[in-house]
Scaffold this motif. Structure first.
Motif, mmCIF file in Angstrom:
data_model
loop_
_atom_site.group_PDB
_atom_site.id
_atom_site.type_symbol
_atom_site.label_atom_id
_atom_site.label_comp_id
_atom_site.label_asym_id
_atom_site.label_seq_id
_atom_site.Cartn_x
_atom_site.Cartn_y
_atom_site.Cartn_z
ATOM 1 N N ARG A 123 0.847 -1.188 0.000
ATOM 2 C CA ARG A 123 0.000 0.000 0.000
ATOM 3 C C ARG A 123 0.885 1.242 0.000
ATOM 4 O O ARG A 123 2.043 1.206 0.454
ATOM 5 N N LEU A 124 0.324 2.336 -0.493
ATOM 6 C CA LEU A 124 0.991 3.633 -0.466
ATOM 7 C C LEU A 124 0.240 4.523 0.503
ATOM 8 O O LEU A 124 -0.977 4.714 0.370
ATOM 9 N N PHE A 125 0.951 5.064 1.501
ATOM 10 C CA PHE A 125 0.335 5.891 2.533
ATOM 11 C C PHE A 125 0.645 7.364 2.289
ATOM 12 O O PHE A 125 1.765 7.727 1.912
ATOM 13 N N GLY A 126 -0.346 8.218 2.543
ATOM 14 C CA GLY A 126 -0.146 9.654 2.413
ATOM 15 C C GLY A 126 -1.472 10.349 2.144
ATOM 16 O O GLY A 126 -2.385 9.760 1.563
ATOM 17 N N ARG A 127 -1.569 11.598 2.576
ATOM 18 C CA ARG A 127 -2.807 12.338 2.369
ATOM 19 C C ARG A 127 -3.033 12.588 0.872
ATOM 20 O O ARG A 127 -2.170 13.139 0.186
ATOM 21 N N GLY A 128 -4.183 12.172 0.407
ATOM 22 C CA GLY A 128 -4.554 12.370 -0.993
ATOM 23 C C GLY A 128 -4.115 11.262 -1.920
ATOM 24 O O GLY A 128 -4.480 11.285 -3.104
ATOM 25 N N CYS A 129 -3.366 10.284 -1.420
ATOM 26 C CA CYS A 129 -2.885 9.236 -2.336
ATOM 27 C C CYS A 129 -4.050 8.440 -2.914
ATOM 28 O O CYS A 129 -3.999 7.998 -4.066
ATOM 29 N N ALA A 130 -5.125 8.272 -2.137
ATOM 30 C CA ALA A 130 -6.308 7.569 -2.642
ATOM 31 C C ALA A 130 -7.397 8.545 -3.051
ATOM 32 O O ALA A 130 -8.075 8.350 -4.060
ATOM 33 N N ASP A 131 -7.569 9.605 -2.283
ATOM 34 C CA ASP A 131 -8.652 10.575 -2.469
ATOM 35 C C ASP A 131 -8.059 11.960 -2.667
ATOM 36 O O ASP A 131 -7.865 12.691 -1.716
ATOM 37 N N ASP A 132 -7.753 12.377 -3.918
ATOM 38 C CA ASP A 132 -8.149 11.693 -5.129
ATOM 39 C C ASP A 132 -7.025 11.792 -6.159
ATOM 40 O O ASP A 132 -7.249 11.789 -7.352
ATOM 41 N N LYS A 133 -5.777 11.893 -5.656
ATOM 42 C CA LYS A 133 -4.677 12.072 -6.594
ATOM 43 C C LYS A 133 -4.396 10.806 -7.388
ATOM 44 O O LYS A 133 -3.909 10.882 -8.525
ATOM 45 N N ALA A 134 -4.745 9.646 -6.830
ATOM 46 C CA ALA A 134 -4.660 8.419 -7.625
ATOM 47 C C ALA A 134 -5.637 8.469 -8.791
ATOM 48 O O ALA A 134 -5.340 7.961 -9.879
ATOM 49 N N GLY A 135 -6.809 9.081 -8.581
ATOM 50 C CA GLY A 135 -7.766 9.233 -9.677
ATOM 51 C C GLY A 135 -7.193 10.033 -10.830
ATOM 52 O O GLY A 135 -7.445 9.734 -12.007
ATOM 53 N N ILE A 136 -6.406 11.057 -10.508
ATOM 54 C CA ILE A 136 -5.747 11.851 -11.553
ATOM 55 C C ILE A 136 -4.821 10.970 -12.372
ATOM 56 O O ILE A 136 -4.799 11.033 -13.608
ATOM 57 N N LEU A 137 -4.057 10.110 -11.680
ATOM 58 C CA LEU A 137 -3.107 9.245 -12.390
ATOM 59 C C LEU A 137 -3.808 8.161 -13.192
ATOM 60 O O LEU A 137 -3.302 7.730 -14.237
ATOM 61 N N VAL A 138 -4.975 7.688 -12.732
ATOM 62 C CA VAL A 138 -5.754 6.759 -13.555
ATOM 63 C C VAL A 138 -6.093 7.423 -14.885
ATOM 64 O O VAL A 138 -5.944 6.832 -15.960
ATOM 65 N N HIS A 139 -6.535 8.675 -14.821
ATOM 66 C CA HIS A 139 -6.908 9.387 -16.043
ATOM 67 C C HIS A 139 -5.697 9.634 -16.946
ATOM 68 O O HIS A 139 -5.722 9.324 -18.143
ATOM 69 N N LEU A 140 -4.629 10.197 -16.383
ATOM 70 C CA LEU A 140 -3.464 10.539 -17.198
ATOM 71 C C LEU A 140 -2.845 9.299 -17.832
ATOM 72 O O LEU A 140 -2.459 9.313 -19.014
ATOM 73 N N THR A 141 -2.753 8.220 -17.068
ATOM 74 C CA THR A 141 -2.101 7.015 -17.593
ATOM 75 C C THR A 141 -2.957 6.326 -18.640
ATOM 76 O O THR A 141 -2.441 5.833 -19.659
ATOM 77 N N SER A 142 -4.271 6.294 -18.426
ATOM 78 C CA SER A 142 -5.131 5.663 -19.431
ATOM 79 C C SER A 142 -5.121 6.453 -20.738
ATOM 80 O O SER A 142 -5.194 5.868 -21.827
ATOM 81 N N ILE A 143 -5.009 7.773 -20.646
ATOM 82 C CA ILE A 143 -4.893 8.590 -21.861
ATOM 83 C C ILE A 143 -3.573 8.288 -22.571
ATOM 84 O O ILE A 143 -3.517 8.156 -23.804
#
Length: 460
Positions: A123-143
């Motif tokens: 797991r990766l620990f840190g404020r915002g790593c799940a909510d919601d900066k990981a969501g940003i990386l899902v978008h950028l990487t899928s693009i």
């Protein structure tokens, strides 16, 4: 081209170390959007995302935009909007996430520094790593994967990374109105929810609405000696406690006329699991009636989240004349938040008659969400999630609220709205030790990459 799961998985795997590095950089920016925190960090976060989008070399335009808050001249936080127009006959997909985060809270409760992304036990620990900066990386990487696997993508893509979701999105409605043309799309993917668990993916199909307000009540025009007058003259806290107790039936379910509720859901969820995931003490009984998920997703709840009243240190032997409380009312999906508030306020008025003088102020409402998952986009996303996770996707509700989704529905009534995410029951979003399961994060990227690639082959 034929979209192959192994090809996408291989691409995601090759990019994943860099994805973690980039997520680590984003977590290091304390982009708390609450006014008490340094707003320069929110600006810095937005600028970092602009640079990441520019690196993709995919969009026709990339802009950092703001809108006014309500009817004021004050501007909201910066959002990043990028747009690539679709070829004739192909759909446009809007990908939403937010780059602001919750405050860290009590630092002493964190096992690792909140703004230093730390890997431990998968797991990766840190404020915002799940909510919601990981969501940003899902978008950028899928693009990025769409671009690499399709030489000339026909799909239209809008990237919308908001900067004030954690503070209630105060400029969101104005933002949609002002930049409607830039955000116009056929499908809206909101990556701000979660999965059933780390191995079972989910689409979120319902969200509760929310009404928050300040309730103040007064029984006296000044404090009185508790020995001289106690037992005859009512103090404010005793009336307040009677009011709060009256909200619930004997089981602990909210029992206020006019508040909608549904007592059953399609999925099962044991009391043992809710105890494990919530940390309820073994000596404490659960509350409410109906199945567990209905209590979490489709029934109202009322929570007192703060009280202004003398502290123990400042307590004196007096009847305290006034008390104020912050109250959060979660509203069943499908009921208008304003209707729920009117039911509550009418109940409070009747209960407090001849007991206290009261006021309800600072009212804020957010609508719930119920989606139709019969459209082609929802079916495609469910299929992609099932393939990427190797487990059948489920449709689930969430007890929390994402009020801006109803604004999307109002402004773009023809768009299909899909709510996805990377959180799981152990993510501790908004709490100390927020974390992200890296395996399910990688699968979420694979699923959305499959989705975009398949949308790229769909002629409207």
């Amino acid at each position: 081209m034929t979209v192959s799961l192994p090809d996408v998985e291989l691409k995601v795997s090759s990019h994943f170390p860099q994805v973690i590095d980039t997520l680590t950089e984003l977590v290091a920016i304390p982009s708390v959007s609450w006014p008490a925190f340094d707003q320069i960090e929110v600006e810095r976060s937005a600028e970092k995302i602009v640079s990441l989008v520019d690196e993709l070399d995919f969009f026709d335009s990339v802009e950092l935009l703001k809108a006014s808050i309500g009817e004021t001249q004050d501007l909201g936080q910066p959002a990043v909007v990028a747009r690539r127009e679709a070829s004739t006959g192909y759909p446009t997909i809007l990908l939403y996430a937010h780059h602001d985060v919750q405050p860290p809270g009590d630092i002493s409760l964190w096992e690792t520094p909140p703004f230093v992304a730390t890997q431990r036990d998968g797991r990766l620990f840190g404020r915002g790593c799940a909510d919601d900066k990981a969501g940003i990386l899902v978008h950028l990487t899928s693009i990025r994967i769409l671009k690499e696997l399709e030489n000339t993508p026909n799909l239209g893509v809008v990237l919308f990374i908001e900067g004030e979701e954690e503070y209630g999105s105060p400029s969101f409605d104005n933002f949609l109105s002002l930049y409607r043309a830039k955000l116009e799309s056929d499908v809206i993917v909101v990556a701000d929810s979660g999965n059933w668990d780390t191995s079972i993916p989910a689409l979120t199909t319902t969200l509760r609405g929310n009404v928050t307000f300040k309730l103040s009540l007064r029984t006296l025009d000044h404090a009185l000696h508790s020995g001289m007058f106690g037992g005859v003259v009512p103090d404010s806290f005793s009336v307040f406690s009677q009011l709060v107790s009256s909200f619930y039936d004997k089981s602990g379910s909210v029992d206020i006329p006019g508040l909608d509720k549904t007592l059953t859901t399609d999925l099962s969820y044991s009391e043992t699991r809710i105890r494990e995931e919530s940390g309820v003490l073994p000596e404490v009984d659960l509350i409410g009636s109906g199945d567990v998920l209905s209590r979490l997703w489709t029934q109202p709840s009322i929570t007192v989240t703060g009280v202004d009243f003398p502290s123990i240190e400042n307590a004196s032997n007096t009847l305290v004349p006034e008390i104020s409380a912050r109250i959060s009312l979660r509203v069943a999906p499908g009921q208008r938040a304003q209707d729920a508030f009117e039911a509550f306020s009418g109940y409070a008025e009747a209960f407090l008659k001849s007991k206290a003088v009261y006021s309800i102020t600072d009212v804020s409402t957010g609508e719930g969400f119920v989606t139709d998952i019969q459209g082609w986009a929802a079916k495609s996303m469910e299929k992609c999630l099932s393939e990427a996770f190797g487990t059948e996707c489920v449709e689930m509700g969430v007890g929390g609220s994402i009020p801006f989704i109803s604004s999307f529905v109002d402004v773009f009534p023809g768009a299909q709205v899909l709510v996805t995410g990377v959180e799981d029951p152990d993510s501790c979003a908004h709490s100390p030790n927020e974390s992200l399961d890296l395996s399910s994060f990688q699968k979420a990227i694979t699923a959305q990459s499959l989705f975009l690639l398949r949308c790229n082959q769909k002629s409207t």
